[in-house]
Write a protein that holds these residues in place. Structure first.
Motif, PDB file in Angstrom:
ATOM      1  N   SER A   1       0.836  -1.207   0.000  1.00  0.00           N
ATOM      2  CA  SER A   1       0.000   0.000   0.000  1.00  0.00           C
ATOM      3  C   SER A   1       0.866   1.249   0.000  1.00  0.00           C
ATOM      4  CB  SER A   1      -0.924  -0.001   1.224  1.00  0.00           C
ATOM      5  OG  SER A   1      -1.839  -1.068   1.177  1.00  0.00           O
ATOM      6  N   ALA A   2       1.919   1.241   0.824  1.00  0.00           N
ATOM      7  CA  ALA A   2       2.821   2.394   0.915  1.00  0.00           C
ATOM      8  C   ALA A   2       3.598   2.589  -0.389  1.00  0.00           C
ATOM      9  CB  ALA A   2       3.770   2.216   2.089  1.00  0.00           C
ATOM     10  N   LEU A   3       4.161   1.509  -0.905  1.00  0.00           N
ATOM     11  CA  LEU A   3       4.980   1.601  -2.119  1.00  0.00           C
ATOM     12  C   LEU A   3       4.162   2.035  -3.326  1.00  0.00           C
ATOM     13  CD1 LEU A   3       7.205  -1.603  -1.715  1.00  0.00           C
ATOM     14  CD2 LEU A   3       7.914   0.782  -1.460  1.00  0.00           C
ATOM     15  N   ILE A   4       2.996   1.451  -3.503  1.00  0.00           N
ATOM     16  CA  ILE A   4       2.163   1.780  -4.666  1.00  0.00           C
ATOM     17  C   ILE A   4       1.607   3.194  -4.551  1.00  0.00           C
ATOM     18  CG2 ILE A   4       0.041   1.196  -5.906  1.00  0.00           C
ATOM     19  CD1 ILE A   4       0.584  -1.729  -5.217  1.00  0.00           C
ATOM     20  N   GLY A   5       1.172   3.584  -3.348  1.00  0.00           N
ATOM     21  CA  GLY A   5       0.650   4.940  -3.158  1.00  0.00           C
ATOM     22  C   GLY A   5       1.678   6.004  -3.494  1.00  0.00           C
ATOM     23  N   LEU A   6       2.905   5.825  -3.007  1.00  0.00           N
ATOM     24  CA  LEU A   6       3.973   6.796  -3.284  1.00  0.00           C
ATOM     25  C   LEU A   6       4.422   6.736  -4.740  1.00  0.00           C
ATOM     26  CD1 LEU A   6       6.148   6.402  -0.049  1.00  0.00           C
ATOM     27  CD2 LEU A   6       4.496   8.212  -0.590  1.00  0.00           C
ATOM     28  N   LEU A   7       4.378   5.539  -5.342  1.00  0.00           N
ATOM     29  CA  LEU A   7       4.764   5.412  -6.748  1.00  0.00           C
ATOM     30  C   LEU A   7       3.789   6.156  -7.656  1.00  0.00           C
ATOM     31  CD1 LEU A   7       6.556   4.173  -8.949  1.00  0.00           C
ATOM     32  CD2 LEU A   7       5.088   2.139  -8.898  1.00  0.00           C
ATOM     33  N   LEU A   8       2.496   6.056  -7.377  1.00  0.00           N
ATOM     34  CA  LEU A   8       1.512   6.785  -8.180  1.00  0.00           C
ATOM     35  C   LEU A   8       1.730   8.288  -8.083  1.00  0.00           C
ATOM     36  CD1 LEU A   8      -1.780   4.763  -7.485  1.00  0.00           C
ATOM     37  CD2 LEU A   8      -0.365   4.743  -9.541  1.00  0.00           C
ATOM     38  N   GLU A   9       2.131   8.755  -6.899  1.00  0.00           N
ATOM     39  CA  GLU A   9       2.460  10.173  -6.742  1.00  0.00           C
ATOM     40  C   GLU A   9       3.691  10.522  -7.572  1.00  0.00           C
ATOM     41  OE1 GLU A   9       2.658  12.834  -2.863  1.00  0.00           O
ATOM     42  OE2 GLU A   9       4.542  11.744  -3.130  1.00  0.00           O
ATOM     43  N   LYS A  10       4.697   9.663  -7.528  1.00  0.00           N
ATOM     44  CA  LYS A  10       5.940   9.898  -8.269  1.00  0.00           C
ATOM     45  C   LYS A  10       5.686   9.935  -9.767  1.00  0.00           C
ATOM     46  CE  LYS A  10      10.511  10.180  -8.088  1.00  0.00           C
ATOM     47  NZ  LYS A  10      11.234  11.255  -7.345  1.00  0.00           N
ATOM     48  N   LEU A  11       4.723   9.143 -10.243  1.00  0.00           N
ATOM     49  CA  LEU A  11       4.415   9.080 -11.672  1.00  0.00           C
ATOM     50  C   LEU A  11       3.506  10.222 -12.130  1.00  0.00           C
ATOM     51  CD1 LEU A  11       3.870   5.217 -12.080  1.00  0.00           C
ATOM     52  CD2 LEU A  11       5.851   6.575 -12.788  1.00  0.00           C
ATOM     53  N   GLY A  12       3.136  11.112 -11.211  1.00  0.00           N
ATOM     54  CA  GLY A  12       2.376  12.303 -11.578  1.00  0.00           C
ATOM     55  C   GLY A  12       0.875  12.122 -11.682  1.00  0.00           C
ATOM     56  N   PHE A  13       0.325  11.105 -11.033  1.00  0.00           N
ATOM     57  CA  PHE A  13      -1.115  10.855 -11.125  1.00  0.00           C
ATOM     58  C   PHE A  13      -1.939  11.850 -10.304  1.00  0.00           C
ATOM     59  CE2 PHE A  13       0.159   6.718 -12.785  1.00  0.00           C
ATOM     60  CZ  PHE A  13      -0.797   6.510 -13.755  1.00  0.00           C
ATOM     61  N   GLU A  14      -1.272  12.686  -9.540  1.00  0.00           N
ATOM     62  CA  GLU A  14      -2.004  13.690  -8.760  1.00  0.00           C
ATOM     63  C   GLU A  14      -2.822  14.604  -9.664  1.00  0.00           C
ATOM     64  OE1 GLU A  14      -1.189  17.043  -5.278  1.00  0.00           O
ATOM     65  OE2 GLU A  14       0.476  15.970  -6.209  1.00  0.00           O
ATOM     66  N   SER A  15      -2.326  14.823 -10.866  1.00  0.00           N
ATOM     67  CA  SER A  15      -3.036  15.691 -11.818  1.00  0.00           C
ATOM     68  C   SER A  15      -4.322  15.059 -12.333  1.00  0.00           C
ATOM     69  CB  SER A  15      -2.121  16.028 -13.002  1.00  0.00           C
ATOM     70  OG  SER A  15      -1.742  14.839 -13.701  1.00  0.00           O
ATOM     71  N   ALA A  16      -4.523  13.771 -12.048  1.00  0.00           N
ATOM     72  CA  ALA A  16      -5.722  13.073 -12.514  1.00  0.00           C
ATOM     73  C   ALA A  16      -6.852  13.129 -11.501  1.00  0.00           C
ATOM     74  CB  ALA A  16      -5.388  11.619 -12.844  1.00  0.00           C
ATOM     75  N   VAL A  17      -6.672  13.899 -10.426  1.00  0.00           N
ATOM     76  CA  VAL A  17      -7.735  14.051  -9.422  1.00  0.00           C
ATOM     77  C   VAL A  17      -8.666  15.166  -9.855  1.00  0.00           C
ATOM     78  CG1 VAL A  17      -8.261  14.621  -7.016  1.00  0.00           C
ATOM     79  CG2 VAL A  17      -6.235  13.251  -7.563  1.00  0.00           C
ATOM     80  N   LYS A  18      -9.962  14.883  -9.894  1.00  0.00           N
ATOM     81  CA  LYS A  18     -10.942  15.900 -10.258  1.00  0.00           C
ATOM     82  C   LYS A  18     -11.180  16.852  -9.084  1.00  0.00           C
ATOM     83  CE  LYS A  18     -13.438  12.769 -13.368  1.00  0.00           C
ATOM     84  NZ  LYS A  18     -14.729  12.079 -13.660  1.00  0.00           N
ATOM     85  N   ASN A  19     -11.654  18.027  -9.385  1.00  0.00           N
ATOM     86  CA  ASN A  19     -11.966  19.011  -8.348  1.00  0.00           C
ATOM     87  C   ASN A  19     -13.354  18.707  -7.789  1.00  0.00           C
ATOM     88  OD1 ASN A  19     -11.915  21.205  -6.654  1.00  0.00           O
ATOM     89  ND2 ASN A  19     -12.486  22.674  -8.248  1.00  0.00           N
ATOM     90  N   VAL A  20     -13.387  17.904  -6.744  1.00  0.00           N
ATOM     91  CA  VAL A  20     -14.655  17.448  -6.176  1.00  0.00           C
ATOM     92  C   VAL A  20     -14.785  17.929  -4.748  1.00  0.00           C
ATOM     93  CG1 VAL A  20     -16.062  15.449  -5.572  1.00  0.00           C
ATOM     94  CG2 VAL A  20     -14.652  15.392  -7.623  1.00  0.00           C
ATOM     95  N   ARG A  21     -15.923  18.505  -4.420  1.00  0.00           N
ATOM     96  CA  ARG A  21     -16.228  18.892  -3.043  1.00  0.00           C
ATOM     97  C   ARG A  21     -17.320  17.970  -2.530  1.00  0.00           C
ATOM     98  NH1 ARG A  21     -12.451  21.728  -0.770  1.00  0.00           N
ATOM     99  NH2 ARG A  21     -14.006  22.317   0.804  1.00  0.00           N
TER     100      ARG A  21
END
Length: 288
Positions: free
Chosen positions: A124-144
């Motif tokens: 869980s830790a390795l995959i979560g940080l890897l997705l961040e490293k690969l730039g997937f943060e930009s794939a989060v929609k602006n949701v409230r």
């Protein structure tokens, strides 16, 4: 045979009920003293190790299924918690549950429970940080999110019994389903059939089990009694664990919810990551 199935079902049900009530009560009492404010501070901090540790602890003390984690994930993202840390929580929350780990230790053995906890936490830790490293943060929609009450997760001692009762109402049907399926397999399915087609060291059973687990949407409360029967019948242990992690780590309802807050590429990455986690975990159990 019907009489034997009913008898086996009652035995499994009584055993799981006694364990679940005692463990759930103990966990709810523990949650009364968990320093949630302190955990939130670490989640929001810049220290990667402490952030990951806080996410794993938060996942451990909040017993949610895969779908129930989504409101928490949205809330954390709205609070600008680091993306990688949020993903660690998303992957680990349905897998790391003190009640289930204790049940697993009782039914499948302490060694299995310890190995399961370490393996799922690390992946869980390795995959979560890897997705961040690969730039997937930009794939989060602006949701409230609306209607979220943060206080609902702050347990107190006086509500421990009430919380235990509420958790039982939510989870108990799945325990009964698992006990029923397990009883039928134990009494009606020939041992030779399971041992022939699902036993032995057939490595390809592990990835197949991991993929099959995703659409099943089987809660781990159902899988634990079922896995005990499958193993007793001769199914190899690694594919059983892969099936368990795959079915609990992701589900079609959860993927549908994630599609509303993540772009498709991140949703696909999430599903592939769960399959990869389940597969690699299964292979590791061959070594263990």
């Amino acid at each position: 045979m019907l009489k034997e199935i009913i008898s086996e079902f009652l035995v499994i049900t009584l055993e799981l009920t006694a364990l679940f009530v005692m463990i759930s009560l103990a966990v709810n009492l523990l949650q009364a003293i968990v320093p949630y404010e302190k955990i939130n501070q670490y989640l929001s901090g810049k220290n990667t190790f402490l952030g990951v540790l806080a996410a794993l602890i938060f996942a451990f003390v909040t017993p949610f299924c895969s779908c129930s984690t989504i409101p928490i994930v949205v809330n954390l993202l709205n609070k600008k918690v680091r993306f990688g840390i949020v993903m660690v929580f998303l992957f680990s929350s349905p897998l790391l549950d003190p009640t289930i780990i204790t049940l697993m230790a009782t039914i499948l053995g302490v060694k299995v429970a310890i190995a399961y906890t370490i393996i799922t936490a690390l992946f869980s830790a390795l995959i979560g940080l890897l997705l961040e490293k690969l730039g997937f943060e930009s794939a989060v929609k602006n949701v409230r999110m609306t209607g979220y009450n943060e206080d609902q997760y702050n347990f107190s001692f006086k509500n421990a019994l009430k919380d235990t009762s509420g958790l039982m109402k939510t989870v108990y049907p799945y325990l009964l389903i698992g006990a029923a399926i397990g009883a039928v397999i134990h009494e009606a399915v020939p041992t030779e059939w399971i041992a022939t087609y699902f036993g032995g060291d057939k490595w390809w059973l592990v990835p197949i089990a991991a993929v099959i687990g995703i659409p099943l949407y089987v809660r781990i409360e159902t899988m634990i009694p079922l896995s005990k029967i499958l193993i007793a019948k001769g199914m190899a242990f690694p594919p059983v664990m892969a099936l368990m992690i795959g079915s609990v780590g992701a589900s079609i309802p959860e993927v549908t919810l994630l599609n509303s807050i993540f772009q498709k590429r991140l949703v696909i990455a999430f599903v592939v990551s769960v399959i990869l986690m389940a597969t690699l975990s299964g292979f590791l159990f061959y070594i263990i």
